[in-house]
Scaffold this motif. Structure first.
Motif, PDB file in Angstrom:
ATOM      1  N   THR A 172      62.972  34.851  92.731  1.00  0.00           N
ATOM      2  CA  THR A 172      61.851  34.164  92.095  1.00  0.00           C
ATOM      3  C   THR A 172      62.361  33.382  90.884  1.00  0.00           C
ATOM      4  OG1 THR A 172      61.327  35.981  90.583  1.00  0.00           O
ATOM      5  CG2 THR A 172      60.284  36.018  92.777  1.00  0.00           C
ATOM      6  N   PRO A 173      61.715  32.268  90.541  1.00  0.00           N
ATOM      7  CA  PRO A 173      62.124  31.537  89.345  1.00  0.00           C
ATOM      8  C   PRO A 173      62.103  32.400  88.084  1.00  0.00           C
ATOM      9  CG  PRO A 173      60.686  30.169  90.683  1.00  0.00           C
ATOM     10  CD  PRO A 173      60.672  31.549  91.296  1.00  0.00           C
ATOM     11  N   ALA A 174      61.098  33.260  87.954  1.00  0.00           N
ATOM     12  CA  ALA A 174      60.989  34.088  86.747  1.00  0.00           C
ATOM     13  C   ALA A 174      62.159  35.057  86.608  1.00  0.00           C
ATOM     14  CB  ALA A 174      59.671  34.858  86.753  1.00  0.00           C
ATOM     15  N   SER A 175      62.556  35.678  87.718  1.00  0.00           N
ATOM     16  CA  SER A 175      63.653  36.653  87.638  1.00  0.00           C
ATOM     17  C   SER A 175      64.979  35.969  87.323  1.00  0.00           C
ATOM     18  CB  SER A 175      63.759  37.452  88.941  1.00  0.00           C
ATOM     19  OG  SER A 175      64.147  36.624  90.031  1.00  0.00           O
ATOM     20  N   ALA A 212      60.179  28.041  84.373  1.00  0.00           N
ATOM     21  CA  ALA A 212      60.398  29.476  84.177  1.00  0.00           C
ATOM     22  C   ALA A 212      61.368  29.734  83.027  1.00  0.00           C
ATOM     23  CB  ALA A 212      60.920  30.104  85.464  1.00  0.00           C
ATOM     24  N   ILE A 213      62.414  28.910  82.910  1.00  0.00           N
ATOM     25  CA  ILE A 213      63.360  29.065  81.806  1.00  0.00           C
ATOM     26  C   ILE A 213      62.672  28.790  80.471  1.00  0.00           C
ATOM     27  CG2 ILE A 213      65.409  28.059  80.729  1.00  0.00           C
ATOM     28  CD1 ILE A 213      66.487  27.578  83.584  1.00  0.00           C
ATOM     29  N   ALA A 214      61.906  27.700  80.426  1.00  0.00           N
ATOM     30  CA  ALA A 214      61.192  27.378  79.187  1.00  0.00           C
ATOM     31  C   ALA A 214      60.240  28.505  78.804  1.00  0.00           C
ATOM     32  CB  ALA A 214      60.433  26.061  79.354  1.00  0.00           C
ATOM     33  N   ALA A 215      59.514  29.047  79.783  1.00  0.00           N
ATOM     34  CA  ALA A 215      58.583  30.141  79.508  1.00  0.00           C
ATOM     35  C   ALA A 215      59.311  31.369  78.984  1.00  0.00           C
ATOM     36  CB  ALA A 215      57.800  30.484  80.774  1.00  0.00           C
ATOM     37  N   GLU A 216      60.459  31.679  79.564  1.00  0.00           N
ATOM     38  CA  GLU A 216      61.231  32.848  79.124  1.00  0.00           C
ATOM     39  C   GLU A 216      61.702  32.679  77.683  1.00  0.00           C
ATOM     40  OE1 GLU A 216      62.937  36.589  79.314  1.00  0.00           O
ATOM     41  OE2 GLU A 216      61.625  35.642  80.806  1.00  0.00           O
ATOM     42  N   LEU A 217      62.180  31.491  77.340  1.00  0.00           N
ATOM     43  CA  LEU A 217      62.609  31.226  75.967  1.00  0.00           C
ATOM     44  C   LEU A 217      61.430  31.322  75.005  1.00  0.00           C
ATOM     45  CD1 LEU A 217      64.905  28.185  76.768  1.00  0.00           C
ATOM     46  CD2 LEU A 217      65.698  30.319  75.740  1.00  0.00           C
ATOM     47  N   LEU A 218      60.310  30.745  75.379  1.00  0.00           N
ATOM     48  CA  LEU A 218      59.131  30.763  74.521  1.00  0.00           C
ATOM     49  C   LEU A 218      58.623  32.183  74.305  1.00  0.00           C
ATOM     50  CD1 LEU A 218      57.406  27.632  76.077  1.00  0.00           C
ATOM     51  CD2 LEU A 218      58.254  27.798  73.721  1.00  0.00           C
ATOM     52  N   ARG A 219      58.671  32.998  75.361  1.00  0.00           N
ATOM     53  CA  ARG A 219      58.253  34.399  75.214  1.00  0.00           C
ATOM     54  C   ARG A 219      59.150  35.149  74.233  1.00  0.00           C
ATOM     55  NH1 ARG A 219      56.613  34.055  80.771  1.00  0.00           N
ATOM     56  NH2 ARG A 219      58.733  34.475  81.492  1.00  0.00           N
TER      57      ARG A 219
END
Length: 238
Positions: free
Chosen positions: A212-215, A15-22
């Motif tokens: 949630t991991p995303a939040s 989730a952290i990697a996805a947030e950074l990539l976004r």
């Protein structure tokens, strides 16, 4: 800025990697397995290296190569998020296998310290290091002596490293809160005689008290990118 994320293959790390990539921040992911979903979604921004971070000798060899400077290139701002970790072994001291203790210390403490040292040595104008800690670093729980000790080690590492006042280096060890990840599911599956607090974790899950991991990932990325990151060496997210 470019980011290094350990344990990016699943859970909070993914989730952290996805947030950074976004946010269009290139990510170097380090884990035993690749994340095919992230690679498909961000093929030009994600670099992955398969490595067992509990194998300290393998990590030392990897750090002795050119992977980090090759990833960084000409960018002079780098972010390290030490996320990879394990909650095992769980149980009273006499119930724990020696090999499991050694693996936990290598993954939870050895790998973050090795990666932090390597990032601190990079010739960058700005280096930010975030350790993923836990409330167990400051509050003791039965059956969780190894996990709590390893997370406390990260907190103390950040406190001492901050006192070095290295130019361009900011560090903080952060307790992210209780998150609905595979680690939580693993804890709920541990026999109660090994982890007396198991029912407490079951109750939090039943009552929807897990983030949630995303939040949590969004909060953590906001935190590490904030202008005042590192003002305190330890923190807990609300």
């Amino acid at each position: 800025m470019k980011a290094i994320v350990s344990g990016h293959s699943r859970g909070l790390g993914a989730a952290i990697a996805a947030e950074l990539l976004r946010r269009a921040i290139p990510v170097l992911g380090l884990a035993r397995r690749r994340n095919a979903t992230l690679q498909a979604g961000f093929p030009g921004l994600l670099t992955q290296h398969e490595i067992d971070l509990a194998d300290s000798a393998a990590l030392v060899r990897w750090l002795g190569g050119t992977a980090l400077p090759d990833f960084l290139g000409a960018d002079d701002r780098v972010l390290l998020i030490n996320n990879a970790g394990t909650v095992h072994p769980v149980g009273a001291l006499g119930q724990l296998a020696a090999a499991a203790i050694a693996d936990a210390v290598a993954l939870n403490v050895g790998a973050p310290l090795l990666l932090a040292s390597a990032v601190a040595a990079l010739p960058c104008r700005q280096r930010r290091i975030l350790h993923l800690s836990s409330g167990a670093a400051s509050d003791a729980y039965p059956g969780w002596a190894v996990y709590g000790a390893t997370k406390a080690a990260l907190d103390h590492h950040a406190r001492a490293a901050a006192l070095d006042r290295s130019a361009g280096l900011s560090i903080c060890s952060v307790a992210p809160g209780v998150i609905d990840t595979d680690m939580q599911a693993e804890l709920r599956a541990v026999a109660p005689e090994r982890f007396p607090l198991r029912e407490h974790f079951h109750a939090m899950h039943r009552h929807g008290q897990l983030s949630t991991p995303a939040s949590r990932a969004a909060r953590l990325v906001d935190f590490v990118l904030a202008p005042d990151f590192g003002a305190a060496p330890t923190a807990a997210l609300a």
